[in-house]
Design a protein around this motif. Structure first.
Motif, PDB file in Angstrom:
ATOM      1  N   ARG A  85       0.700  -0.947  -0.040  1.00 30.06           N
ATOM      2  CA  ARG A  85       0.292   0.131   0.068  1.00 30.06           C
ATOM      3  C   ARG A  85       0.739   1.610  -0.366  1.00 30.06           C
ATOM      4  N   LEU A  86       0.515   2.419  -0.608  1.00 29.44           N
ATOM      5  CA  LEU A  86       0.851   3.388  -0.245  1.00 29.44           C
ATOM      6  C   LEU A  86       0.248   4.778  -0.238  1.00 29.44           C
ATOM      7  N   ARG A  87       0.823   5.467   1.053  1.00 31.30           N
ATOM      8  CA  ARG A  87       0.472   6.476   1.814  1.00 31.30           C
ATOM      9  C   ARG A  87       1.313   7.670   1.129  1.00 31.30           C
ATOM     10  N   PRO A  88       0.609   9.375   1.141  1.00 33.59           N
ATOM     11  CA  PRO A  88       1.306   9.791   0.450  1.00 33.59           C
ATOM     12  C   PRO A  88       2.356  10.760   1.304  1.00 33.59           C
ATOM     13  N   SER A  89       3.336  10.666   1.201  1.00 30.27           N
ATOM     14  CA  SER A  89       4.366  11.633   2.293  1.00 30.27           C
ATOM     15  C   SER A  89       4.825  12.999   1.214  1.00 30.27           C
ATOM     16  N   TYR A  90       6.016  13.465   2.357  1.00 28.49           N
ATOM     17  CA  TYR A  90       6.846  14.412   1.238  1.00 28.49           C
ATOM     18  C   TYR A  90       8.325  14.767   1.375  1.00 28.49           C
ATOM     19  N   PHE A  91       9.179  13.796  -0.054  1.00 27.38           N
ATOM     20  CA  PHE A  91      10.424  14.355  -0.010  1.00 27.38           C
ATOM     21  C   PHE A  91      10.869  15.733  -1.006  1.00 27.38           C
ATOM     22  N   PHE A 122      12.989  15.345  -3.715  1.00 34.22           N
ATOM     23  CA  PHE A 122      13.462  15.443  -4.491  1.00 34.22           C
ATOM     24  C   PHE A 122      12.700  14.937  -5.723  1.00 34.22           C
ATOM     25  N   THR A 123      10.792  15.042  -4.519  1.00 34.26           N
ATOM     26  CA  THR A 123      10.282  14.064  -5.461  1.00 34.26           C
ATOM     27  C   THR A 123       8.213  14.522  -5.587  1.00 34.26           C
ATOM     28  N   GLU A 124       7.717  14.629  -6.477  1.00 37.11           N
ATOM     29  CA  GLU A 124       6.180  15.434  -5.603  1.00 37.11           C
ATOM     30  C   GLU A 124       5.532  14.605  -7.575  1.00 37.11           C
ATOM     31  N   PRO A 125       4.716  13.477  -7.692  1.00 40.52           N
ATOM     32  CA  PRO A 125       3.939  13.081  -5.487  1.00 40.52           C
ATOM     33  C   PRO A 125       5.064  12.453  -5.059  1.00 40.52           C
ATOM     34  N   SER A 126       5.024  12.113  -3.515  1.00 40.29           N
ATOM     35  CA  SER A 126       5.821  11.379  -2.375  1.00 40.29           C
ATOM     36  C   SER A 126       5.260   9.961  -2.394  1.00 40.29           C
ATOM     37  N   ALA A 127       5.610   8.859  -1.682  1.00 39.76           N
ATOM     38  CA  ALA A 127       4.834   8.329  -1.061  1.00 39.76           C
ATOM     39  C   ALA A 127       5.669   7.414  -0.282  1.00 39.76           C
ATOM     40  N   GLU A 128       5.081   6.696   1.134  1.00 39.93           N
ATOM     41  CA  GLU A 128       5.752   5.558   2.067  1.00 39.93           C
ATOM     42  C   GLU A 128       4.843   4.561   1.436  1.00 39.93           C
ATOM     43  N   MET A 129       5.906   3.635   1.069  1.00 35.72           N
ATOM     44  CA  MET A 129       4.950   1.790   0.622  1.00 35.72           C
ATOM     45  C   MET A 129       4.906   1.088   2.250  1.00 35.72           C
ATOM     46  N   ASP A 130       4.491   0.435   2.108  1.00 35.64           N
ATOM     47  CA  ASP A 130       4.194  -0.048   3.445  1.00 35.64           C
ATOM     48  C   ASP A 130       3.644  -2.460   2.531  1.00 35.64           C
ATOM     49  N   ILE A 131       4.135  -2.871   3.462  1.00 36.54           N
ATOM     50  CA  ILE A 131       3.991  -4.430   2.952  1.00 36.54           C
ATOM     51  C   ILE A 131       3.768  -4.981   3.742  1.00 36.54           C
ATOM     52  N   SER A 132       2.172  -6.090   3.440  1.00 37.65           N
ATOM     53  CA  SER A 132       2.399  -6.672   4.786  1.00 37.65           C
ATOM     54  C   SER A 132       2.928  -7.212   5.434  1.00 37.65           C
ATOM     55  N   TRP A 190       0.640  -4.137   9.015  1.00 40.24           N
ATOM     56  CA  TRP A 190       1.439  -4.071   7.925  1.00 40.24           C
ATOM     57  C   TRP A 190       2.875  -2.942   8.514  1.00 40.24           C
ATOM     58  N   VAL A 191       4.043  -2.855   7.712  1.00 40.54           N
ATOM     59  CA  VAL A 191       5.116  -2.358   8.398  1.00 40.54           C
ATOM     60  C   VAL A 191       6.070  -1.445   6.855  1.00 40.54           C
ATOM     61  N   GLU A 192       6.301  -0.475   7.041  1.00 40.62           N
ATOM     62  CA  GLU A 192       6.567   0.317   6.146  1.00 40.62           C
ATOM     63  C   GLU A 192       7.685  -0.195   5.639  1.00 40.62           C
ATOM     64  N   ILE A 193       8.419  -0.218   4.324  1.00 35.59           N
ATOM     65  CA  ILE A 193      10.078  -0.307   4.056  1.00 35.59           C
ATOM     66  C   ILE A 193      10.726   0.557   2.846  1.00 35.59           C
ATOM     67  N   LEU A 194       9.916   1.643   2.082  1.00 34.46           N
ATOM     68  CA  LEU A 194      10.976   2.651   1.876  1.00 34.46           C
ATOM     69  C   LEU A 194       9.718   3.293   1.532  1.00 34.46           C
ATOM     70  N   GLY A 195      10.714   5.034   0.390  1.00 33.93           N
ATOM     71  CA  GLY A 195      10.322   6.073   0.033  1.00 33.93           C
ATOM     72  C   GLY A 195      10.192   5.835  -1.357  1.00 33.93           C
ATOM     73  N   CYS A 196       9.283   6.665  -1.838  1.00 38.69           N
ATOM     74  CA  CYS A 196       9.530   6.732  -2.986  1.00 38.69           C
ATOM     75  C   CYS A 196       8.410   7.926  -3.928  1.00 38.69           C
ATOM     76  N   GLY A 197       8.839   8.245  -5.032  1.00 40.48           N
ATOM     77  CA  GLY A 197       7.908   9.435  -5.956  1.00 40.48           C
ATOM     78  C   GLY A 197       8.485   9.634  -7.024  1.00 40.48           C
ATOM     79  N   MET A 198       7.445   9.870  -7.830  1.00 39.58           N
ATOM     80  CA  MET A 198       7.659  10.271  -9.471  1.00 39.58           C
ATOM     81  C   MET A 198       8.672  12.080  -9.294  1.00 39.58           C
ATOM     82  N   VAL A 199      10.118  12.120  -9.826  1.00 40.03           N
ATOM     83  CA  VAL A 199      10.756  12.858  -9.555  1.00 40.03           C
ATOM     84  C   VAL A 199      10.037  14.752 -10.006  1.00 40.03           C
TER      85      VAL A 199
END
Length: 344
Positions: free
Chosen positions: A245-251, A253-263, A280-289
């Motif tokens: 699952r992806l949750r909105p976040s802020y970085f 260098f990316t917009e939009p940004s998200a943090e990813m959880d796994i089951s 759920w457990v958070e494992i990484l951050g991501c987003g569009m450059v």
């Protein structure tokens, strides 16, 4: 004399010696100036003329046999001595243990291998960096908290311009910057490496740790592309039943940004103490450059778009092997490292 020669031949063939002194004593006895063979040669003049030829041949044979035997004993002793010299009597009698890869290396290689199968190439860069590649080119404002001394290790501060600061990189995004400024799209790279932050060392934080970041820049790259890559990665790393699952976040260098959880890979998403009952457990951050990042690194944001992914290798290792203390990764405790001998 022939009887004496034959008797000595049998003696010579049976000669044995246990050390260099014994060999030298045998040489003197049989081949020395006053040895038995020289004494026979001195008596050779008393042999009748008709027997000189046959006796002389046997006498030469005896001398040759004695020389060969002494030489063979010397060679045998040298081989035995050499073997003893090579034997280290101080070594432990127990078998030497087989080494193993470090758990962080095992997980890093697995992450890199998964992304490599999706077409990503490895990119590398310096750990001692300048402010531009670590912060400015990644759209960090000059007053961003990450630039503060409490978070960043400064090696040399620029007197006039913050961009001249020399620092230890705080993330491997600096590698992405160096790739973008020297490579024309399409760009598809993965950047593993060690990073540094000025934090208090505890079971959940360290002054250095390891990251893997991925970057894809091309025409018409979308968030849907990012989500599919993340889903493939999560299922290959944690199992085919893994959900994301992806949750909105802020970085910056990316917009939009998200943090990813796994089951949760321990309870299967049902809820347990490890996932604090959420499943759920958070494992990484991501987003569009962010388009600003593309422009700062010489890429036309009106033509190209991209996504970026960043994760901590320690975090993934914790989830995969349930290691609950980050300090174990850098203490070189053999009891801990031996647990990973069959992990690769």
């Amino acid at each position: 004399m022939l009887t004496k020669i034959n008797q000595l031949l049998q003696e010579v063939q049976a000669l044995q010696a246990g050390n260099a002194e014994e060999i030298e004593a045998l040489r003197i006895k049989y081949l020395g100036k006053k040895g038995v063979i020289n004494e026979l040669m001195a008596d050779f003049r008393n042999v009748p003329a008709e027997a000189k030829k046959s006796v002389g041949m046997e006498l030469n044979k005896l001398k040759e046999q004695a020389q060969e035997k002494i030489a063979a004993l010397k060679a045998q002793f040298k081989e035995r001595k050499s073997g003893l010299e090579e034997l280290d009597l101080t070594r432990t009698p127990y078998p030497v243990g087989v080494g193993t890869r470090h758990p962080l290396s095992i997980v890093k290689n697995e992450i890199v291998d998964i992304f490599a199968r999706m077409g990503f190439n490895i990119a590398d860069g310096p750990e001692v960096e300048d402010d531009w590649h670590v912060f400015s080119s990644m759209n960090f404002a000059e007053d961003h908290p990450a630039r503060d001394m409490q978070d960043t290790f400064f090696i040399e501060e620029g007197a006039e311009n913050v961009s001249h600061n020399i620092i230890l990189r705080t993330h491997t995004s600096s590698v992405q910057s160096r790739v973008m400024e020297t490579t024309k799209p399409p760009i598809r790279v993965i950047c593993p490496g060690r990073v540094y932050r000025n934090e208090a060392i505890s079971y959940r934080a360290h002054a250095f740790f390891h990251q893997v970041e991925a970057l894809y820049v091309d025409k018409q790259v979308s968030f849907a592309d990012l989500r599919q890559v993340l889903l493939v990665f999560a299922r290959q790393m944690f199992g085919e039943d893994t959900k994301i699952r992806l949750r909105p976040s802020y970085f910056p260098f990316t917009e939009p940004s998200a943090e990813m959880d796994i089951s949760c890979n321990i309870c299967g998403g049902k809820g347990c103490p490890f996932c604090k009952g959420t499943g759920w457990v958070e494992i990484l951050g991501c987003g569009m450059v962010d388009p600003n990042v593309l422009e700062l690194n010489g890429i036309d944001s009106k033509v190209y778009s991209g996504y970026a992914i960043g994760m901590g290798i320690e975090r993934i290792t914790n989830l995969k092997y349930r290691v609950n203390d980050l300090r174990l990764f850098s203490e070189n405790d053999l009891r801990f490292l031996k647990e990973f001998q069959t992990a690769y």
